[in-house]
Design a protein around this motif. Structure first.
Motif, short mmCIF file in Angstrom:
data_model
loop_
_atom_site.label_atom_id
_atom_site.label_comp_id
_atom_site.label_asym_id
_atom_site.label_seq_id
_atom_site.Cartn_x
_atom_site.Cartn_y
_atom_site.Cartn_z
N ALA A 89 0.83 -1.21 0.00
CA ALA A 89 0.00 0.00 0.00
C ALA A 89 0.87 1.26 0.00
CB ALA A 89 -0.93 -0.01 1.21
N ALA A 90 1.97 1.23 0.75
CA ALA A 90 2.87 2.38 0.79
C ALA A 90 3.56 2.57 -0.57
CB ALA A 90 3.91 2.20 1.89
N LEU A 91 4.00 1.48 -1.18
CA LEU A 91 4.60 1.56 -2.51
C LEU A 91 3.58 2.06 -3.54
CD1 LEU A 91 6.72 -1.70 -2.47
CD2 LEU A 91 7.63 0.62 -2.70
N GLU A 92 2.34 1.65 -3.36
CA GLU A 92 1.29 2.11 -4.27
C GLU A 92 1.08 3.62 -4.12
OE1 GLU A 92 -1.66 1.97 -7.18
OE2 GLU A 92 -0.06 0.56 -6.64
N TYR A 93 1.26 4.12 -2.90
CA TYR A 93 1.13 5.57 -2.69
C TYR A 93 2.25 6.32 -3.42
CZ TYR A 93 0.70 10.10 -0.43
OH TYR A 93 0.55 11.45 -0.21
N LEU A 94 3.46 5.78 -3.38
CA LEU A 94 4.55 6.39 -4.14
C LEU A 94 4.25 6.35 -5.63
CD1 LEU A 94 7.77 5.06 -2.33
CD2 LEU A 94 6.78 7.35 -2.19
N ARG A 95 3.67 5.24 -6.09
CA ARG A 95 3.29 5.14 -7.50
C ARG A 95 2.26 6.21 -7.86
NH1 ARG A 95 -0.56 4.58 -10.43
NH2 ARG A 95 -1.93 4.28 -8.63
N TYR A 96 1.31 6.43 -6.95
CA TYR A 96 0.28 7.45 -7.17
C TYR A 96 0.91 8.83 -7.33
CZ TYR A 96 -2.98 11.05 -5.56
OH TYR A 96 -3.69 12.21 -5.42
N LEU A 97 1.86 9.17 -6.46
CA LEU A 97 2.53 10.46 -6.57
C LEU A 97 3.33 10.55 -7.88
CD1 LEU A 97 3.87 10.99 -2.92
CD2 LEU A 97 1.79 11.93 -3.94
N TYR A 98 4.04 9.47 -8.19
CA TYR A 98 4.86 9.43 -9.41
C TYR A 98 4.00 9.66 -10.64
CZ TYR A 98 8.17 7.48 -12.84
OH TYR A 98 9.00 7.28 -13.91
N ASP A 99 2.88 8.96 -10.71
CA ASP A 99 2.03 9.05 -11.90
C ASP A 99 1.22 10.34 -11.95
OD1 ASP A 99 2.98 6.59 -12.62
OD2 ASP A 99 1.17 5.48 -12.07
N SER A 100 1.09 11.02 -10.82
CA SER A 100 0.28 12.24 -10.77
C SER A 100 1.06 13.48 -11.18
CB SER A 100 -0.28 12.45 -9.36
OG SER A 100 -1.15 11.39 -9.00
N LEU A 101 2.38 13.37 -11.27
CA LEU A 101 3.21 14.51 -11.64
C LEU A 101 3.61 14.41 -13.11
CD1 LEU A 101 5.40 14.50 -8.42
CD2 LEU A 101 3.76 16.29 -9.07
N PRO A 102 3.56 15.51 -13.85
CA PRO A 102 3.84 15.47 -15.29
C PRO A 102 5.19 14.85 -15.64
CG PRO A 102 2.95 17.60 -14.66
CD PRO A 102 3.21 16.86 -13.39
N ASP A 103 6.20 15.13 -14.83
CA ASP A 103 7.54 14.60 -15.10
C ASP A 103 7.92 13.45 -14.19
OD1 ASP A 103 8.02 16.53 -17.12
OD2 ASP A 103 8.48 18.02 -15.58
N GLY A 104 6.92 12.86 -13.54
CA GLY A 104 7.23 11.79 -12.60
C GLY A 104 7.84 12.34 -11.32
N LEU A 105 8.37 11.46 -10.51
CA LEU A 105 8.95 11.85 -9.23
C LEU A 105 10.28 11.13 -9.05
CD1 LEU A 105 8.64 13.34 -6.51
CD2 LEU A 105 7.46 11.31 -5.64
N CYS A 106 11.36 11.89 -9.03
CA CYS A 106 12.69 11.30 -8.83
C CYS A 106 12.76 10.73 -7.42
CB CYS A 106 13.77 12.35 -9.05
SG CYS A 106 15.45 11.70 -8.87
N THR A 107 12.86 9.43 -7.32
CA THR A 107 12.81 8.75 -6.02
C THR A 107 13.98 7.80 -5.88
OG1 THR A 107 10.39 8.80 -6.17
CG2 THR A 107 11.35 7.39 -4.48
N VAL A 108 14.67 7.88 -4.73
CA VAL A 108 15.77 6.98 -4.42
C VAL A 108 15.31 6.04 -3.31
CG1 VAL A 108 18.16 6.77 -3.64
CG2 VAL A 108 17.47 8.73 -5.05
N LEU A 109 15.23 4.76 -3.62
CA LEU A 109 14.83 3.75 -2.65
C LEU A 109 16.08 3.00 -2.20
CD1 LEU A 109 11.67 2.30 -4.44
CD2 LEU A 109 11.76 4.09 -2.70
N ILE A 110 16.34 2.98 -0.89
CA ILE A 110 17.54 2.35 -0.34
C ILE A 110 17.13 1.11 0.43
CG2 ILE A 110 19.56 2.69 1.13
CD1 ILE A 110 19.21 5.72 0.70
N ALA A 111 17.77 -0.01 0.11
CA ALA A 111 17.41 -1.27 0.77
C ALA A 111 18.65 -2.12 0.99
CB ALA A 111 16.39 -2.05 -0.07
N GLY A 112 18.58 -2.99 1.99
CA GLY A 112 19.69 -3.88 2.29
C GLY A 112 19.86 -4.95 1.22
N GLU A 113 21.05 -5.55 1.24
CA GLU A 113 21.41 -6.55 0.24
C GLU A 113 20.41 -7.70 0.21
OE1 GLU A 113 25.55 -8.78 -0.90
OE2 GLU A 113 24.98 -8.72 1.21
N LYS A 114 20.02 -8.19 1.38
CA LYS A 114 19.13 -9.34 1.45
C LYS A 114 17.68 -8.97 1.16
CE LYS A 114 22.04 -11.85 4.74
NZ LYS A 114 22.12 -12.49 6.08
#
Length: 212
Positions: A89-114
């Motif tokens: 649901a949280a990732l879907e919210y980021l998708r909503y913001l990304y798709d709602s902006l004309p140029d998308g949304l520059c987003t950096v997602l940081i995650a561990g190796e595993k």
């Protein structure tokens, strides 16, 4: 979207912030999130990171409109640490913001190796992640240069001494070099001595396991 992955302590978050600091004209929006954040947590985090006035509106639609207006006002880079903890649901919210902006949304997602597989298995990222970047521990031959740039006190140490500390403790991980730097500064402040002596004291602590 950019996904940054790597083992614990290699400097993923540091690298992201260092790149952003090198481009001050491009505004950054670093989200401060609780563990397992919900869309409501993301709304609050965006509201705070974008310095919007007052408390976040209770109405999600009103809050989203304010967030989107702020994001559309100029280039922003959104940084989400521990992104593998985001629910669908949280990732879907980021998708909503990304798709709602004309140029998308520059987003950096940081995650561990595993946790990389968690992000790669997310359909939303399949078509929106432009780059996957893996940060690895430093190779041994790069350690002396990196350590000396990390803190000036390491300029007094030889390459062999730095590689010894790395091989026995840091293993190419920035977080562990930060701990070594803290310990070295403590030794220097309590018992100032010649370079070789304080480095030998530090190496002895590493070898006997008293630094953890």
């Amino acid at each position: 979207m950019l996904c940054v992955t790597g083992a614990s302590g290699v400097g993923k978050t540091f690298a992201a912030h260092a790149v952003l600091a090198g481009h001050p004209a491009h505004r950054s929006c670093v989200l401060s999130l609780p563990s397992r954040p919900t869309p409501a947590d993301l709304r609050t985090a965006f509201h705070d990171a974008l310095h919007l006035p007052g408390p976040p509106p209770d109405d999600p639609g009103v809050c989203d409109a304010a967030v989107l207006d702020a994001l559309a006002a100029g280039p922003q880079t959104v940084v989400v640490d521990e992104a593998h903890q985001l629910s669908l649901a949280a990732l879907e919210y980021l998708r909503y913001l990304y798709d709602s902006l004309p140029d998308g949304l520059c987003t950096v997602l940081i995650a561990g190796e595993k946790s990389e597989s968690v992000l790669r298995d997310t359909p939303m990222l399949g078509t929106r992640a432009a780059l996957w970047c893996e940060i690895r521990p430093l190779d041994a031959d790069l350690v002396p240069l990196a350590a000396r740039r990390l803190h000036p006190l390491w300029r007094q140490a030889s390459g062999a001494q730095l590689r010894h500390l790395d091989g026995h403790f840091a293993h190419g991980r920035l977080r562990r070099w930060a701990l070594l730097t803290h310990q070295a500064r403590r030794i220097r402040s309590t018992a100032p001595a010649a370079c070789r002596r304080w480095i030998e004291q530090l190496a002895a602590r590493v070898d006997d396991g008293s630094i953890g």
